[in-house]
Every structure is written in structure tokens, then in C-alpha cells.
Design an enzyme around this catalytic site. Structure first.
Site, PDB file in Angstrom:
ATOM      1  N   GLY A  12     -41.195  -7.742  30.972  1.00 38.71           N
ATOM      2  CA  GLY A  12     -40.146  -6.848  30.485  1.00 38.71           C
ATOM      3  C   GLY A  12     -40.611  -5.672  29.655  1.00 38.71           C
ATOM      4  O   GLY A  12     -39.843  -5.163  28.837  1.00 38.71           O
ATOM      5  N   SER A  13     -41.839  -5.187  29.894  1.00 37.15           N
ATOM      6  CA  SER A  13     -42.270  -4.037  29.091  1.00 37.15           C
ATOM      7  C   SER A  13     -41.498  -2.768  29.472  1.00 37.15           C
ATOM      8  O   SER A  13     -41.231  -1.920  28.617  1.00 37.15           O
ATOM      9  CB  SER A  13     -43.776  -3.823  29.211  1.00 37.15           C
ATOM     10  OG  SER A  13     -44.127  -3.368  30.495  1.00 37.15           O
ATOM     11  N   ARG A  85     -37.932  -9.666  43.715  1.00 37.93           N
ATOM     12  CA  ARG A  85     -37.292 -10.228  44.902  1.00 37.93           C
ATOM     13  C   ARG A  85     -37.010  -9.118  45.891  1.00 37.93           C
ATOM     14  O   ARG A  85     -36.559  -8.029  45.487  1.00 37.93           O
ATOM     15  CB  ARG A  85     -35.943 -10.906  44.566  1.00 37.93           C
ATOM     16  CG  ARG A  85     -36.014 -12.046  43.601  1.00 37.93           C
ATOM     17  CD  ARG A  85     -36.890 -13.178  44.065  1.00 37.93           C
ATOM     18  NE  ARG A  85     -36.442 -13.816  45.287  1.00 37.93           N
ATOM     19  CZ  ARG A  85     -37.186 -14.681  45.962  1.00 37.93           C
ATOM     20  NH1 ARG A  85     -38.413 -14.981  45.556  1.00 37.93           N
ATOM     21  NH2 ARG A  85     -36.724 -15.241  47.057  1.00 37.93           N
ATOM     22  N   ASN A 101     -35.496   1.718  41.060  1.00 41.20           N
ATOM     23  CA  ASN A 101     -36.650   0.824  40.939  1.00 41.20           C
ATOM     24  C   ASN A 101     -37.847   1.623  40.423  1.00 41.20           C
ATOM     25  O   ASN A 101     -37.940   2.828  40.652  1.00 41.20           O
ATOM     26  CB  ASN A 101     -37.001   0.245  42.318  1.00 41.20           C
ATOM     27  CG  ASN A 101     -38.170  -0.727  42.272  1.00 41.20           C
ATOM     28  OD1 ASN A 101     -38.232  -1.607  41.411  1.00 41.20           O
ATOM     29  ND2 ASN A 101     -39.113  -0.567  43.187  1.00 41.20           N
ATOM     30  N   HIS A 103     -41.981   1.605  40.837  1.00 37.87           N
ATOM     31  CA  HIS A 103     -43.040   1.019  41.653  1.00 37.87           C
ATOM     32  C   HIS A 103     -44.388   1.540  41.147  1.00 37.87           C
ATOM     33  O   HIS A 103     -44.542   2.738  40.916  1.00 37.87           O
ATOM     34  CB  HIS A 103     -42.843   1.407  43.123  1.00 37.87           C
ATOM     35  CG  HIS A 103     -43.887   0.810  44.011  1.00 37.87           C
ATOM     36  ND1 HIS A 103     -43.844  -0.512  44.419  1.00 37.87           N
ATOM     37  CD2 HIS A 103     -45.011   1.329  44.534  1.00 37.87           C
ATOM     38  CE1 HIS A 103     -44.906  -0.772  45.161  1.00 37.87           C
ATOM     39  NE2 HIS A 103     -45.630   0.327  45.252  1.00 37.87           N
ATOM     40  N   THR A 135     -33.414   1.661  48.853  1.00 31.96           N
ATOM     41  CA  THR A 135     -32.723   1.584  50.138  1.00 31.96           C
ATOM     42  C   THR A 135     -33.207   0.312  50.836  1.00 31.96           C
ATOM     43  O   THR A 135     -34.047  -0.412  50.294  1.00 31.96           O
ATOM     44  CB  THR A 135     -33.048   2.809  51.026  1.00 31.96           C
ATOM     45  OG1 THR A 135     -34.466   2.828  51.261  1.00 31.96           O
ATOM     46  CG2 THR A 135     -32.623   4.103  50.366  1.00 31.96           C
ATOM     47  N   GLN A 167     -47.606   5.161  31.601  1.00 35.77           N
ATOM     48  CA  GLN A 167     -46.787   6.235  32.194  1.00 35.77           C
ATOM     49  C   GLN A 167     -45.436   5.703  32.669  1.00 35.77           C
ATOM     50  O   GLN A 167     -44.425   6.397  32.599  1.00 35.77           O
ATOM     51  CB  GLN A 167     -47.542   6.897  33.356  1.00 35.77           C
ATOM     52  CG  GLN A 167     -48.788   7.625  32.917  1.00 35.77           C
ATOM     53  CD  GLN A 167     -48.516   8.622  31.812  1.00 35.77           C
ATOM     54  OE1 GLN A 167     -47.576   9.404  31.888  1.00 35.77           O
ATOM     55  NE2 GLN A 167     -49.316   8.589  30.755  1.00 35.77           N
ATOM     56  N   GLU A 168     -45.419   4.468  33.171  1.00 31.62           N
ATOM     57  CA  GLU A 168     -44.140   3.865  33.566  1.00 31.62           C
ATOM     58  C   GLU A 168     -43.166   3.894  32.401  1.00 31.62           C
ATOM     59  O   GLU A 168     -41.975   4.176  32.557  1.00 31.62           O
ATOM     60  CB  GLU A 168     -44.344   2.411  34.018  1.00 31.62           C
ATOM     61  CG  GLU A 168     -45.161   2.259  35.287  1.00 31.62           C
ATOM     62  CD  GLU A 168     -45.238   0.815  35.756  1.00 31.62           C
ATOM     63  OE1 GLU A 168     -44.285   0.052  35.556  1.00 31.62           O
ATOM     64  OE2 GLU A 168     -46.285   0.441  36.326  1.00 31.62           O
TER      65      GLU A 168
HETATM   66  C1  GRF Z   1     -44.432  -2.930  36.533  1.00 37.82           C
HETATM   67  O1  GRF Z   1     -45.760  -2.632  36.836  1.00 37.82           O
HETATM   68  C2  GRF Z   1     -43.525  -2.317  37.557  1.00 37.82           C
HETATM   69  O2  GRF Z   1     -43.986  -1.105  38.061  1.00 37.82           O
HETATM   70  C3  GRF Z   1     -43.517  -3.344  38.649  1.00 37.82           C
HETATM   71  O3  GRF Z   1     -43.536  -4.574  37.984  1.00 37.82           O
HETATM   72  C4  GRF Z   1     -44.137  -4.420  36.710  1.00 37.82           C
HETATM   73  C5  GRF Z   1     -43.157  -4.906  35.693  1.00 37.82           C
HETATM   74  O4  GRF Z   1     -43.694  -4.962  34.398  1.00 37.82           O
HETATM   75  N1  GRF Z   1     -42.376  -3.156  39.518  1.00 37.82           N
HETATM   76  P1  GRF Z   1     -42.751  -5.259  33.166  1.00 37.82           P
HETATM   77  O5  GRF Z   1     -42.067  -6.588  33.415  1.00 37.82           O
HETATM   78  O6  GRF Z   1     -41.768  -4.136  33.043  1.00 37.82           O
HETATM   79  O7  GRF Z   1     -43.674  -5.334  31.980  1.00 37.82           O
END
Ligand code: GRF
Length: 206
Positions: A12-13, A85, A101, A103, A135, A167-168
Site C-alpha cells: 500500500g505505498s 487480480r 491503474n 503499472h 480496459t 516516481q509512482e
Molecule cells: C507498484 O509497483 C505498482 O506499480 C504495482 O504494484 C505495486 C504496488 O505497490 N501495480 P504498493 O502496494 O502500492 O506499495
């Protein structure tokens, strides 16, 4: 409600980054009991639920309950933040245009799993992350925003993953905010961001 329901499976980061950005989150739902993100949400007093996929005979049966739980909160947006999932076309259709989402690759490169390992094996010099609308085609929906990072000599899967994850945590809250502010428009399968933020759409950490 102008808020999001966030679906998670793990630590859950990204959820944490979304919460720290002040995004209104009405509930967090996990398909895995004990997922780290549940505690992050609970600490902030956000309702948490577990819908265990293993408790259901089929994907459709799992998703029917999942959708019923989501809809109780009447969110404007459903966010997949590490939700591991594969979703059926029926579920995706139900939330068409309001399912985002993140990715961990620069799509369309490296859809699917183990993206960092594959990026290293492929010798790419840039890697990164993508926020996209979901999608029915796995990891192929309209791209909202991307952030790129360099692949450095000596990188391991872990060091590269950590650089991308940083970066996410910047990109995802920003994209979610755009959505909730009504700034994202999908036109002919492409995403446009209304207003001045558009210039920030893609950025590069190097
Ligand atoms: C992240 O790398 C995200 O891009 C991928 O799953 C990971 C989730 O990490 N879809 P977190 O649970 O948000 O820390």
C-alpha cells in the site's frame, strides 16, 4: 461522491502517497487479508474491507461482491493501487472511464508481471511507470501519464524498482487529482488533460 475507492493487494505505498496528497478516499478494499495497506487506511479512520478472491467459485462471483462493496460508497473513481487480480470485461465495463491503474513500466513496454526484471534483461536505458485507464485488454488502456527513470549500471531488480516506485508516488496522486478535478478527457482512446497541468503530463526524473 467526489472521492475514490482504492483497491489493493499488498503493502500500500501508493495508497499512502494518495492519502498523503489529501485525495478523498472513501474506502480501501483488499482481496488479501492482512495486506499492509489496510493498516495504513485504518490508521486514518478510512473504512477497510477484505473480499477474498479465494472464497469464491469464479472470478465473476468474486467481482459481483467486490462491485457491490465498491458501489456502497458511490465513488466517482475506482483506483487500482497494486491490486493483483485480472479483471473480467464485465467488471471493467461497469467502471468504464473511471477505473485507473498504475503499472510499473513505460507502457506499452513490459505489460504484465516482473517488469523490472524484464527491463534489466532487455537492456533498456529508460524505465518507469504509467498511469492508465483500465480496459478489458490487460495494461493496454488509454495512458494518462508516465514518469521515466534511468536504468543505471549495476542496477538490481530491487534498486530499479525503488527508483521507479519513488516516481509512482508522485505520478499516481497527481493523476488521481486530475481525474477528481474533472481534468481528464478521453477522446478517441487518447487522454487529454485540460488546463495548465497538461504540460506536467509526462516528466522525467533524470
Ligand atoms: C507498484 O509497483 C505498482 O506499480 C504495482 O504494484 C505495486 C504496488 O505497490 N501495480 P504498493 O502496494 O502500492 O506499495
Amino acid at each position: 461522491m467526489n472521492s475514490a475507492v482504492v483497491l489493493i493487494s499488498g503493502r500500500g505505498s501508493n495508497l499512502q502517497a494518495i492519502l498523503e496528497a489529501g485525495i478523498p478516499v472513501s474506502a480501501v478494499i483488499s482481496n488479501v487479508a492482512g495486506a499492509g495497506g489496510l493498516a495504513i487506511a485504518a490508521k486514518r479512520g478510512i473504512p477497510t474491507l477484505v473480499v477474498r478472491h479465494g472464497d469464491f467459485a469464479s472470478r465473476e462471483a468474486f467481482e459481483a461482491i467486490l462491485a457491490a462493496e465498491i458501489d456502497r460508497f458511490a465513488p466517482r473513481l475506482v483506483v487500482l493501487a497494486g491490486f493483483m487480480r485480472v479483471l473480467t470485461p464485465g467488471f471493467v465495463q461497469r467502471y468504464a472511464g473511471r477505473l485507473l491503474n498504475i503499472h510499473p513500466s513505460l507502457l506499452p513496454a513490459f505489460p504484465g508481471l516482473q517488469t523490472h526484471r524484464r527491463a534489466l534483461a532487455g537492456g533498456v536505458k529508460r524505465h518507469g511507470c504509467t498511469v492508465h485507464f483500465v480496459t478489458a485488454d490487460l495494461d493496454q488502456g488509454p495512458i494518462v501519464a508516465q514518469a521515466a527513470v534511468p536504468v543505471l549500471p549495476g542496477d538490481s531488480e530491487e534498486s530499479l524498482a525503488a527508483r521507479v516506485l519513488q516516481q509512482e508516488h508522485v505520478l499516481f496522486p497527481r493523476a488521481v487529482r486530475w481525474f477528481l478535478d474533472g481534468k481528464l478527457v478521453i477522446e478517441k482512446g487518447l487522454v487529454r488533460v485540460k488546463g495548465d497541468d497538461a504540460q506536467l503530463l509526462n516528466f522525467d526524473s533524470a
